[in-house]
Write a protein that holds these residues in place. Structure first.
Motif, PDB file in Angstrom:
ATOM      1  N   LEU A 151      42.600  26.792  34.793  1.00 56.32           N
ATOM      2  CA  LEU A 151      43.706  26.242  35.089  1.00 56.32           C
ATOM      3  C   LEU A 151      44.907  26.959  34.993  1.00 56.32           C
ATOM      4  N   ARG A 152      45.930  26.781  35.997  1.00 58.14           N
ATOM      5  CA  ARG A 152      47.308  27.304  35.920  1.00 58.14           C
ATOM      6  C   ARG A 152      48.051  26.228  35.618  1.00 58.14           C
ATOM      7  N   LEU A 153      48.944  26.304  34.533  1.00 57.48           N
ATOM      8  CA  LEU A 153      49.602  25.114  33.998  1.00 57.48           C
ATOM      9  C   LEU A 153      51.136  25.160  34.277  1.00 57.48           C
ATOM     10  N   GLY A 154      51.792  24.042  34.132  1.00 57.30           N
ATOM     11  CA  GLY A 154      53.260  24.095  34.517  1.00 57.30           C
ATOM     12  C   GLY A 154      54.117  24.178  33.453  1.00 57.30           C
ATOM     13  N   VAL A 155      53.491  24.634  32.119  1.00 55.79           N
ATOM     14  CA  VAL A 155      54.111  25.070  30.912  1.00 55.79           C
ATOM     15  C   VAL A 155      53.605  26.413  30.511  1.00 55.79           C
ATOM     16  N   PRO A 156      54.563  26.915  29.852  1.00 55.90           N
ATOM     17  CA  PRO A 156      54.265  28.523  29.399  1.00 55.90           C
ATOM     18  C   PRO A 156      53.304  28.413  28.024  1.00 55.90           C
ATOM     19  N   VAL A 157      52.165  27.942  28.032  1.00 58.48           N
ATOM     20  CA  VAL A 157      50.947  28.071  27.144  1.00 58.48           C
ATOM     21  C   VAL A 157      50.603  29.664  26.867  1.00 58.48           C
ATOM     22  N   PRO A 158      50.566  29.870  25.546  1.00 58.02           N
ATOM     23  CA  PRO A 158      50.436  31.319  25.473  1.00 58.02           C
ATOM     24  C   PRO A 158      48.853  31.801  25.634  1.00 58.02           C
ATOM     25  N   ALA A 159      48.814  33.150  26.025  1.00 59.73           N
ATOM     26  CA  ALA A 159      47.477  33.685  26.102  1.00 59.73           C
ATOM     27  C   ALA A 159      46.704  33.556  25.007  1.00 59.73           C
ATOM     28  N   SER A 160      47.336  33.704  23.890  1.00 64.95           N
ATOM     29  CA  SER A 160      46.593  33.659  22.489  1.00 64.95           C
ATOM     30  C   SER A 160      46.577  32.381  21.977  1.00 64.95           C
ATOM     31  N   LEU A 161      46.450  31.143  22.677  1.00 71.33           N
ATOM     32  CA  LEU A 161      46.020  29.818  22.481  1.00 71.33           C
ATOM     33  C   LEU A 161      44.729  30.056  21.955  1.00 71.33           C
ATOM     34  N   PRO A 162      44.552  29.529  20.583  1.00 75.57           N
ATOM     35  CA  PRO A 162      43.015  29.409  19.969  1.00 75.57           C
ATOM     36  C   PRO A 162      42.378  28.515  20.869  1.00 75.57           C
ATOM     37  N   LEU A 163      40.959  28.877  20.355  1.00 76.61           N
ATOM     38  CA  LEU A 163      39.971  28.131  20.824  1.00 76.61           C
ATOM     39  C   LEU A 163      39.910  27.004  20.267  1.00 76.61           C
ATOM     40  N   VAL A 164      39.971  25.675  21.178  1.00 79.45           N
ATOM     41  CA  VAL A 164      40.206  24.622  20.766  1.00 79.45           C
ATOM     42  C   VAL A 164      38.919  23.487  21.037  1.00 79.45           C
ATOM     43  N   ILE A 165      38.103  23.183  20.258  1.00 79.67           N
ATOM     44  CA  ILE A 165      36.732  22.435  20.473  1.00 79.67           C
ATOM     45  C   ILE A 165      36.807  21.282  19.800  1.00 79.67           C
ATOM     46  N   HIS A 166      36.243  20.218  20.602  1.00 78.83           N
ATOM     47  CA  HIS A 166      36.116  19.050  19.945  1.00 78.83           C
ATOM     48  C   HIS A 166      35.093  18.854  19.058  1.00 78.83           C
ATOM     49  N   VAL A 167      35.197  18.364  17.879  1.00 85.27           N
ATOM     50  CA  VAL A 167      34.101  18.186  17.019  1.00 85.27           C
ATOM     51  C   VAL A 167      32.932  17.232  17.452  1.00 85.27           C
ATOM     52  N   GLY A 168      33.585  16.296  18.350  1.00 85.74           N
ATOM     53  CA  GLY A 168      32.463  15.395  18.907  1.00 85.74           C
ATOM     54  C   GLY A 168      31.889  15.977  20.436  1.00 85.74           C
ATOM     55  N   GLY A 169      32.031  17.210  20.615  1.00 91.78           N
ATOM     56  CA  GLY A 169      31.474  17.644  21.448  1.00 91.78           C
ATOM     57  C   GLY A 169      32.031  17.357  22.965  1.00 91.78           C
ATOM     58  N   SER A 170      33.124  17.008  23.398  1.00 97.85           N
ATOM     59  CA  SER A 170      33.417  16.591  24.608  1.00 97.85           C
ATOM     60  C   SER A 170      34.552  17.225  25.397  1.00 97.85           C
ATOM     61  N   PHE A 171      34.607  18.647  24.647  1.00101.52           N
ATOM     62  CA  PHE A 171      35.540  19.625  25.579  1.00101.52           C
ATOM     63  C   PHE A 171      35.823  20.745  24.707  1.00101.52           C
ATOM     64  N   TYR A 172      36.038  21.957  25.381  1.00 97.93           N
ATOM     65  CA  TYR A 172      36.898  23.108  24.795  1.00 97.93           C
ATOM     66  C   TYR A 172      37.752  23.754  25.620  1.00 97.93           C
ATOM     67  N   PHE A 173      38.611  24.269  25.026  1.00 95.23           N
ATOM     68  CA  PHE A 173      39.709  25.153  26.077  1.00 95.23           C
ATOM     69  C   PHE A 173      40.009  26.156  25.032  1.00 95.23           C
ATOM     70  N   LYS A 174      40.659  27.177  25.858  1.00 94.82           N
ATOM     71  CA  LYS A 174      41.403  28.317  25.389  1.00 94.82           C
ATOM     72  C   LYS A 174      42.486  29.014  26.189  1.00 94.82           C
ATOM     73  N   GLY A 175      43.385  29.751  25.572  1.00 93.53           N
ATOM     74  CA  GLY A 175      44.101  30.495  26.511  1.00 93.53           C
ATOM     75  C   GLY A 175      43.341  31.751  27.063  1.00 93.53           C
ATOM     76  N   GLU A 176      43.876  31.919  28.250  1.00 90.91           N
ATOM     77  CA  GLU A 176      43.199  32.983  29.106  1.00 90.91           C
ATOM     78  C   GLU A 176      44.199  34.052  29.573  1.00 90.91           C
ATOM     79  N   SER A 177      45.316  33.530  30.189  1.00 91.98           N
ATOM     80  CA  SER A 177      46.598  34.486  30.127  1.00 91.98           C
ATOM     81  C   SER A 177      47.810  33.624  30.094  1.00 91.98           C
ATOM     82  N   GLU A 178      49.104  34.210  30.217  1.00 88.43           N
ATOM     83  CA  GLU A 178      50.256  33.308  29.899  1.00 88.43           C
ATOM     84  C   GLU A 178      50.233  32.185  30.984  1.00 88.43           C
ATOM     85  N   GLY A 179      50.382  30.882  30.656  1.00 89.32           N
ATOM     86  CA  GLY A 179      50.304  29.641  31.120  1.00 89.32           C
ATOM     87  C   GLY A 179      48.898  29.284  31.903  1.00 89.32           C
ATOM     88  N   ARG A 180      47.954  30.035  31.357  1.00 86.92           N
ATOM     89  CA  ARG A 180      46.510  29.634  32.003  1.00 86.92           C
ATOM     90  C   ARG A 180      45.413  29.375  30.951  1.00 86.92           C
TER      91      ARG A 180
END
Length: 376
Positions: free
Chosen positions: A231-260
């Motif tokens: 996803l390309r976002l409309g806010v400047p989320v950093p590329a170094s955003l940690p891996l965020v993984i739901h303990v309940g197992g319903s999603f994970y996401f992580k930074g890819e590049s600036e704003g993605r």
């Protein structure tokens, strides 16, 4: 490596994804090895579509020792294997809602008891590191040692090491039949035939199909579709955003590049073995789940893909000799943790097939819990 089949080899490995390649790299210095791959290039399916990260707690407590023992080779490989490591540091958050605090507490305590570097975090710390997170997502366990894995480079390094040791690779060659004889296996693969002393089933989603072709009983290796979107976002989320993984197992996401970001709904949709493709519904579910966690506007879906992750019924990898069919060996059911555990599984299985017992952390592991005898 060549597409021409030799007339006779010691070990035929069916499948040249990360499982087959890592085994070939460890085994080829000690046995004559042939890898056959049905696709035109190795790693086309699960290996080539992995959003891979080394995450010590991923897969659960039974998988953690394999991941931990594999870390050294992934971070600091021998110079003759790779000129650089395969890991890029990225922290991980195991995230929960306010009402999942107990789940996060138990998750943290359980892995801390196994020596994992994991700490409970406050809601304020979570909000500082994940900008725009919604207030209800206040519970997290932090793992600083998580890393991205350069899957392509790792897979290529295993294949290069196998080639240097004399292994051959034949692509575009599918196993069509295998007959057990007094001296081993008579195998038809593509338009050629080859005699093999041992067959290793590293066929991923097709593992049970290969077993049946060889007269072995399927073990219930089931493929499941996993979807990932960029996803390309409309806010400047950093590329170094940690891996965020739901303990309940319903999603994970992580930074890819600036704003993605790379995002998955952590879906596990049963599938026949196939060239998996993303479903629009799964993409929509992924985006909806993300928007429940953070208030980031989404500018565009830039990429989407899907791959198959294959599991045994107990969700543990399966590697070792089939208990009923002599000379038939399993290397399957590696789920979403196959990349991060490939050094350990490759060396342990190679030792069963004639290589020396591995040194260091991998040599301290017990492969018995992963033997196919448990499913026989």
């Amino acid at each position: 490596m060549t597409g021409t089949l030799p007339s006779s080899i010691d070990v035929l490995i069916v499948g040249a994804g990360i499982g087959g390649a890592s085994l070939a790299a460890s085994l080829a210095p000690h046995r004559r090895v042939l890898l056959i791959e049905a696709e035109a290039m190795p790693g086309y399916h699960a290996t080539g579509r992995s959003a891979a990260f080394w995450h010590e707690t991923y897969g659960g407590p039974a998988i953690q020792p394999l991941s931990k023992a594999s870390f050294e080779l992934l971070r600091d490989p021998p110079a003759d294997f790779s000129e650089r490591g395969f890991l890029s540091p990225r922290a991980a958050f195991n995230l929960g809602r306010r009402d999942e605090a107990k789940v996060v507490d138990e998750f943290t305590a359980g892995f801390a008891a196994k020596g994992v570097d994991i700490q409970r975090m406050s809601g304020a710390e979570v909000a500082r590191i994940v900008p725009g997170i919604r207030p209800d997502w206040s519970e997290a366990a932090y793992e600083g040692a998580c890393s991205d894995i350069d899957v392509g480079a790792l897979h290529a390094a295993f294949l290069r090491a196998a080639k240097r040791a004399g292994a051959q690779l034949a692509t575009g060659v599918a196993l069509t039949s295998a007959r057990r004889t007094a001296s081993g296996w008579q195998v038809q693969a593509g338009t050629g035939t080859v005699h093999a002393n041992v067959i290793v089933n590293a066929a991923g989603a097709w593992a049970d199909t290969v077993a049946e072709l060889c007269g072995a009983r399927p073990l219930g290796i089931r493929p499941y579709r996993r979807t990932v979107v960029q996803l390309r976002l409309g806010v400047p989320v950093p590329a170094s955003l940690p891996l965020v993984i739901h303990v309940g197992g319903s999603f994970y996401f992580k930074g890819e590049s600036e704003g993605r970001v790379w995002l998955s709904p952590h879906d596990e949709t049963p599938s026949a073995p196939c060239d998996a493709a993303p479903e629009e519904l799964d993409v929509a579910i992924a985006i909806d789940r993300l928007q429940q966690v953070v208030d980031w506007p989404i500018a565009a879906v830039e990429r989407k893909w899907a791959g198959l992750r294959s599991f045994a019924p107990d969700r543990l990898p399966v590697f070792g000799a089939d208990p009923h069919v002599p000379g038939f060996v399993w290397c399957a059911g590696q789920g979403g943790f196959g990349i991060q555990t490939s050094p350990a599984i490759g060396e342990l299985l190679a030792a069963e097939l004639g290589a020396p017992w591995p040194r260091g952390a991998i040599g301290n592991l017990d492969p018995a819990p992963f033997s196919p005898t448990r499913l026989a």
